[in-house]
Scaffold this active site. Structure first.
Site: not given
Lengths: 100, 477
Positions: B81, B156, B180
């Protein structure tokens, strides 16, 4: 608190505190969204809590023994490399105190 | 049918590498060539890295010489990420603010993964500063769900989920502040795990809510998620909130589980077919000898309002550091103050601004007692309720989300988007570990979409989650 109205001026004031500019045209939109978010969050109002002291987490020493410092300069080049403006290895910023 | 190399799990790839069936280079090339092809459509990766020849050679050598003693992650290509620092690479948190921000050091978890011999394919798309549940708040376009590209992959950590589900990364790393990791895992048919707060170091993550954030795995199997967690966890001198071994739960992992089910909370707002899968999964576990226990968690219905006070409060404080002076987007005006204001205004997207303003509000004089302090006190109550329930049960079960993956633009007002996290936020507020595992598919417009089963375990009892998760996915660990 859930009944209170959020106005464009409120948003403007919060933005100033957060040092962000919100366009005039976006103020109303933010105010409307804020109202719906605060109405949802305002649900907390109806919850009554036991009258107890706020607990503090168990305290423990999280600091290491002093020693083994970084060799000066280890990070300098990389960090200075990110500066938007610099003089040598110094970060350069605008004058803070005005003379007038 | 033999799987293509990029379709393997970590466990399968590790076995193949050791058996000499393929090389580290071949595994990398298989993933990256498909990644380059599929990423144009999916936008899962914001950047696909050049091959790190040295790291690949080292990983191959370790596998050849150490064989089974080499870490299972050796030579495994992962998706990272974009809010996890990798030295020398851009880490932008999918924000214009950090478009050109190059990480000066590795995050602790990056360091641990490198030491285990893992490779990084690229940095993945996300909601800006991890604020969102769909990647629609990314400054660089949405990441699409490979199972149906008209739908989001969740968020996310939607980019990592999209990459792993599309087999353009054997597994991925995400961060979880309110769901997330687990919500995108549920929407893409993956396993996603949020560790106990303090189990995994936060040093070198771009912070959203410091009392809530944890990094964790997105993986194809529970076994893979466990391999990643076991590599990431541990006390770190660079993160004072990491737990020393003495504070870790040493509770033995049971072979028969007592599963708590909060029935009261599942009575409304859920898709009927998702609830049906949830009930069927529980019935199956019961038939296998595990027991179901009704638990009462009445304060849980206040968890999401609490979260939307605590998280913006912490976000507004954390994001104050981005002022255009030392790094990141640097706009220049007439005065020093205008330098700050212009940099922030140009650098932050609308959801980020919304949460900074909300955080500023709940912390402001006159409102801090009614909002922030009240919310903070409710966290204690939530923790107490869970701890009481955990006297009777080993884990607590929920569906991860009330519905499967949604379409782009479907949740355009902020509150409807926030409701995506209704079942996941409590674990962040209490600091307890939680996992989402696939529990079957539901049909929407002719497409089969995955759903997720969610378990929460007591503080520090992360290992319980892999065991119960594997029971649902029918894996042997």
């Amino acid at each position: 608190m859930s009944e209170s109205r959020t106005s464009a001026e409120d948003v403007q004031r919060l933005a100033a505190l957060a040092r962000i500019q919100v366009n005039e045209s976006d103020l109303e939109g933010f105010a409307t969204e804020f109202e719906s978010i605060l109405a949802y969050v305002g649900k907390l109002d109806e919850l009554s809590l036991p009258d107890t002291e706020k607990r503090v987490p168990e305290l423990r020493n999280v600091f290491r023994e002093d020693g083994e410092p970084f060799v000066p300069g280890t990070w300098t080049e990389k960090i200075v490399g990110q500066f938007p403006e610099k003089e040598g290895d110094s970060l350069s910023v605008k004058q803070i105190i005005a003379h007038d | 049918m033999t799987k293509a190399l990029n379709e393997l799990s970590i466990t399968e790839a590790a076995r193949g590498l050791r058996a000499g069936e393929f090389s580290v280079r071949e595994l990398w090339d298989a993933c990256v060539s498909v990644a380059k092809e599929r990423n144009t459509e999916l936008n899962a990766y914001l950047e696909i890295f050049e091959a790190d020849e040295e790291a690949m050679a080292v990983a191959q050598k370790r596998i050849d010489t150490e064989k089974d003693a080499a870490p299972l992650l050796c030579g495994i290509p992962l998706a990272m990420k974009d809010n996890i620092l990798i030295e020398g690479k851009v880490a932008s948190a999918a924000s214009r603010m950090l478009e050109n921000h190059v990480a000066v050091r590795d995050a602790t978890i990056t360091k641990k993964l490198k030491e285990a011999g893992a490779l990084f394919i690229g940095r993945t798309n996300m909601d800006e500063f991890a604020m969102g549940s769909s990647t629609e708040h990314s400054a660089y376009g949405v990441a699409k769900n490979p199972l149906d590209v008209s739908r989001t992959a969740g968020g996310s950590s939607g980019g990592s989920a999209s990459a792993v589900a599309a087999h353009i990364g054997l597994a991925g790393l995400g961060t979880d502040t309110g769901g997330s990791i687990r919500q995108p895992a549920a929407h893409t048919g993956l396993v996603g795990m949020k560790p106990t707060y303090g189990a995994v170091s936060r040093s070198g993550l771009i912070a959203l809510g410091s009392s809530l954030d944890q990094a964790g795995p997105l993986a194809k199997t529970v076994a893979d998620a466990k391999i990643l967690f076991d590599t990431l966890e541990g006390k770190d001198e660079l993160d004072a909130t990491t737990l020393p071994d003495s504070m870790r739960n040493t509770k033995e992992v049971p072979s028969v589980f007592r599963i708590g089910v909060p029935r009261d909370l599942l009575s409304k707002g859920m898709d009927a077919d998702v609830l049906a899968h949830f009930n069927e999964t529980l019935s199956r576990l019961e038939a296998e000898g595990h027991t179901l226990v009704d638990v009462s968690l009445p304060t849980s219905e206040y968890a999401l309002p609490v979260y939307y006070v605590i998280m913006p409060a912490e976000a507004s404080a954390n994001l104050a550091r981005f002022d255009g002076i030392r790094y990141g987007h640097a706009a220049r005006g007439e005065t020093l103050l205008s330098d700050y204001v212009l940099s922030k205004t140009e650098g932050f997207g609308p959801e980020t601004v919304r949460r900074i303003l909300l955080g500023t509000f709940v912390l402001s004089s006159g409102y801090i007692d009614a909002y922030y302090r009240k919310a903070d006190a409710v966290r204690d109550v939530l923790r107490d309720e869970y701890n009481t329930a955990f006297k009777e049960v080993d884990v607590i079960a929920f569906p991860t989300t009330p519905s499967p993956a949604f379409k782009f633009g479907e949740k355009s007002d902020p509150v409807s988007m926030y409701l995506e996290d209704i079942f996941t936020v409590t674990a962040n507020l209490t600091g307890m570990p939680a996992i989402s595992v696939p529990m079957g598919t539901v049909e929407r417009e002719g497409v089969l979409l995955p759903t997720g089963m969610h378990f929460t375990a007591p503080h520090g009892a992360d290992q319980l989650l892999f065991k119960i998760g594997a029971l649902v996915t029918k894996e042997t660990l």
